[in-house]
Scaffold this motif. Structure first.
Motif, PDB file in Angstrom:
ATOM      1  N   CYS A  41      35.821  -1.917  10.382  1.00 33.11           N
ATOM      2  CA  CYS A  41      35.489  -1.405   9.055  1.00 33.11           C
ATOM      3  C   CYS A  41      36.160  -0.037   8.890  1.00 33.11           C
ATOM      4  CB  CYS A  41      33.981  -1.266   8.882  1.00 33.11           C
ATOM      5  SG  CYS A  41      33.146  -2.872   8.834  1.00 33.11           S
ATOM      6  N   VAL A  84      31.577   1.657  13.873  1.00 31.07           N
ATOM      7  CA  VAL A  84      32.096   1.122  12.608  1.00 31.07           C
ATOM      8  C   VAL A  84      33.568   0.757  12.759  1.00 31.07           C
ATOM      9  CG1 VAL A  84      32.631   1.731  10.204  1.00 31.07           C
ATOM     10  CG2 VAL A  84      30.366   2.229  11.150  1.00 31.07           C
ATOM     11  N   LEU A 124      26.642  -4.619   8.196  1.00 27.48           N
ATOM     12  CA  LEU A 124      27.960  -4.956   7.678  1.00 27.48           C
ATOM     13  C   LEU A 124      27.870  -5.280   6.194  1.00 27.48           C
ATOM     14  CD1 LEU A 124      29.176  -7.195  10.619  1.00 27.48           C
ATOM     15  CD2 LEU A 124      30.070  -4.952  10.002  1.00 27.48           C
ATOM     16  N   CYS A 157      30.445  -0.523   6.402  1.00 25.41           N
ATOM     17  CA  CYS A 157      29.159  -0.651   7.077  1.00 25.41           C
ATOM     18  C   CYS A 157      28.210   0.356   6.454  1.00 25.41           C
ATOM     19  CB  CYS A 157      29.274  -0.323   8.559  1.00 25.41           C
ATOM     20  SG  CYS A 157      29.976  -1.612   9.580  1.00 25.41           S
TER      21      CYS A 157
END
Length: 160
Positions: free
Chosen positions: A115, A110, A76, A82
């Motif tokens: 993200c 992800v 992260l 990511c």
């Protein structure tokens, strides 16, 4: 089959990473002397255990016939991103779509981590690998020549 890495898998996974990245080292002339920090030489069971158990990084393996033949982990970062690390496939299992399955799996993970960007660092001189990532929508952002390595580090990103 893709599943989460477990502590019992670490030794076999380290062997896979060293073998897989070892082919890159051989192709481009990297050695433990000129690139000791390169993945093929720097990956250890201790580092993997710390990343898995202490840092709690999401790690995944691809298994076939009860053998680990693929791997990647995520880190992260800021800005809802990511970083994809150590995506690899055993040389004996390459060109069967396993790398693509792992990459698509990473995209899903992800997104689950809320993200919207995935980043990767590559050996810039490895144009085959760069084109492979570009075929999945990665954009080349920049490159940096490090004193630590005998190669240029390329950085790529994909919006999800």
């Amino acid at each position: 089959m893709i599943r989460e890495l477990e502590e019992k898998d670490i030794a076999e996974c380290v062997k896979l990473i060293r073998e897989s990245f070892g082919t890159v080292a051989e192709e481009f002339g990297f050695t433990v002397q000129n690139a000791p920090g390169f993945t093929a030489f720097a990956t250890t069971e201790e580092k993997m255990k710390e990343r898995l158990l202490v840092e709690r990084r999401p790690m995944y393996i691809y298994c076939e016939e009860d053998r680990i033949v693929g791997f990647y982990f995520l880190e992260l970062q800021d800005e809802n991103a990511c970083e994809l690390n150590n995506l690899c496939v055993s040389p004996a299992y390459r060109h069967r779509g396993i790398g693509e399955e792992l990459l698509q799996h990473a995209f899903e993970r992800v997104r689950e981590l809320n993200c919207n960007k995935i980043r990767i660092g590559i050996v810039e001189e490895n144009q085959v690998l760069r084109k492979w990532y570009e075929s999945f929508g990665f954009i080349h952002l920049w490159a940096h020549k490090s004193e630590r390595f005998p190669f240029t580090c390329g950085f790529m990103e994909k919006e999800l």
